[in-house]
Enzyme design. Sequence first.
Site, short mmCIF file in Angstrom:
data_model
loop_
_atom_site.label_atom_id
_atom_site.label_comp_id
_atom_site.label_asym_id
_atom_site.label_seq_id
_atom_site.Cartn_x
_atom_site.Cartn_y
_atom_site.Cartn_z
N HIS A 32 0.71 -0.83 -0.13
CA HIS A 32 -0.40 -0.26 -0.10
C HIS A 32 1.13 1.76 0.36
O HIS A 32 0.04 2.16 0.29
CB HIS A 32 -1.54 -0.10 1.50
CG HIS A 32 -2.11 -1.06 1.04
ND1 HIS A 32 -3.13 -1.17 2.16
CD2 HIS A 32 -2.47 -1.78 0.04
CE1 HIS A 32 -3.91 -2.44 1.21
NE2 HIS A 32 -3.40 -2.93 0.12
N CYS A 76 4.07 13.15 -12.62
CA CYS A 76 5.33 12.37 -13.31
C CYS A 76 5.88 11.26 -12.45
O CYS A 76 6.38 11.02 -12.95
CB CYS A 76 6.57 14.01 -14.09
SG CYS A 76 6.99 14.18 -12.49
P1 OAD Z 1 -7.80 -2.69 10.37
O1 OAD Z 1 -7.80 -1.64 11.00
O2 OAD Z 1 -8.82 -2.91 9.29
O3 OAD Z 1 -7.34 -3.96 10.84
C1 OAD Z 1 -6.42 -4.19 12.30
C2 OAD Z 1 -6.34 -5.73 12.66
O4 OAD Z 1 -5.18 -5.47 13.04
C3 OAD Z 1 -7.55 -5.72 13.40
O5 OAD Z 1 -8.25 -7.50 12.82
C4 OAD Z 1 -7.84 -5.82 14.43
O6 OAD Z 1 -8.36 -7.34 15.43
C5 OAD Z 1 -6.34 -6.15 14.81
N1 OAD Z 1 -5.28 -6.03 15.98
C6 OAD Z 1 -5.52 -5.36 16.73
N2 OAD Z 1 -4.55 -5.02 17.44
C7 OAD Z 1 -3.70 -6.11 17.67
C8 OAD Z 1 -2.53 -6.50 17.98
N3 OAD Z 1 -2.35 -5.60 19.10
N4 OAD Z 1 -1.71 -7.36 17.54
C9 OAD Z 1 -2.70 -8.07 16.61
N5 OAD Z 1 -3.87 -7.45 15.95
C10 OAD Z 1 -3.81 -6.86 16.66
O7 OAD Z 1 -6.09 -2.43 9.21
P2 OAD Z 1 -5.74 -3.03 8.24
O8 OAD Z 1 -6.09 -4.63 8.16
O9 OAD Z 1 -4.17 -3.47 7.82
O10 OAD Z 1 -5.43 0.75 3.19
O11 OAD Z 1 -5.96 -2.68 7.41
C11 OAD Z 1 -6.65 -2.65 5.43
C12 OAD Z 1 -5.54 -1.14 4.74
O12 OAD Z 1 -7.60 -0.65 5.06
C13 OAD Z 1 -4.78 -0.57 5.14
O13 OAD Z 1 -3.69 -0.86 3.92
C14 OAD Z 1 -5.49 0.85 4.37
C15 OAD Z 1 -7.14 0.77 4.81
O14 OAD Z 1 -8.13 1.70 4.21
C16 OAD Z 1 -5.18 2.31 2.92
O15 OAD Z 1 -4.54 3.36 3.17
C17 OAD Z 1 -4.56 1.63 1.12
#
Ligand code: OAD
Length: 244
Positions: A118, A129
Site C-alpha cells: 500500500h 510525473c
Molecule cells: P484494520 O484496522 O482493518 O485491522 C486491524 C486488525 O488488527 C484487526 O483485525 C484487529 O483485530 C487487529 N489488531 C489490533 N491490535 C492488534 C495487535 N496488538 N496485534 C495483532 N493484531 C491486532 O487494518 P488493516 O487490515 O491493516 O489501506 O487495513 C487494511 C487497509 O485498510 C489498510 O492498509 C488501509 C486501510 O484502509 C489503505 O490505506 C489503502
Amino acid sequence: MTVPAELLERARAARSITVLTGAGMSAESGVPTFRDVQTGLWAKYDPMTLATPEAWREDPALVWAWYQRRCAMLLAVQPNAGHRALADWGQKADVRIVTQNVDDLHERAGSSGVVHVHGSLRTPRCDTCWTVHTVEVVEPDSERVQPSSCECGGLVRPGVVWFGEALPEDAWNAAADAAASCDLMLVVGTSSIVYPAAGLPRIAMEFGVFVAEINPERTDLSRAVDVHWESTAATGLPRLLEAI
Ligand code: OAD
C-alpha cells in the site's frame, strides 16, 4: 497464551516464511488501526475525503496536512517487540515481510526487503510525473497545508495507495510470489477485508502453504486458516521466536 503446537512445529521446520502484516502489527507501538470502533482512523475520519484520488483533486491541502500529521506521529513512535522479533528471525531464516502498513517500523526494527503493497509515507511523489521527492516532516499547525510543487508542475502527494487506485505492480508481484513460494505464512494484525492484499493468504493456501493468523480478534480469514492464534503482535511473535 502458549504457542499452538502445530504452528510451532511448522515454524521450526519452515525453510521460507512469509509474514503479511496489517495495522495491528503497529498498534502496540501506539499507531492507531483503521477499523477499531473506538480508536480506528476510519472511525474518526471519512476515508472518502482523505484517502482517494478524488479527495486529492478536491482539496490537496487538507489531504496533505492529514498525512503530514500521520508522518509526524510516526516520528514519535518506536518499533515494538513484534517488529523486533521478525527482524531477528530474518537474521536466522528466510523471512519475507509483506506489509499493508505505510509506516517504516519494520525497517526501523532491522528488517530489510520489506514489500509495501500500500506504498509508504517515506516516499512522497509527484501526482503527475511520479518522481519521488524528499519532504521535511513538519507537524501541521492548521487543518490545511499546501503541498509543494514538482518541477513538472504537478503536486507532491503522499506515496501511499488510495482507495480506487491500483497497487504498485512490482510490490504486488513480489507479494504474490512470496505468498506462493513459502512453506509457512503468518498473517498478523489485519482485518483481511481490503483486497487484493487480503487475497494473499488465499494464494498461499492454493499452493498448499500452512497459514496461521495472529490476531486478538477473529476475522473474515479466521475460518479458512490452519491456525488462528488469539494473541497480539508484540506478545505472540517474540513468544514464537523464543519457542523455536
Ligand atoms: P484494520 O484496522 O482493518 O485491522 C486491524 C486488525 O488488527 C484487526 O483485525 C484487529 O483485530 C487487529 N489488531 C489490533 N491490535 C492488534 C495487535 N496488538 N496485534 C495483532 N493484531 C491486532 O487494518 P488493516 O487490515 O491493516 O489501506 O487495513 C487494511 C487497509 O485498510 C489498510 O492498509 C488501509 C486501510 O484502509 C489503505 O490505506 C489503502
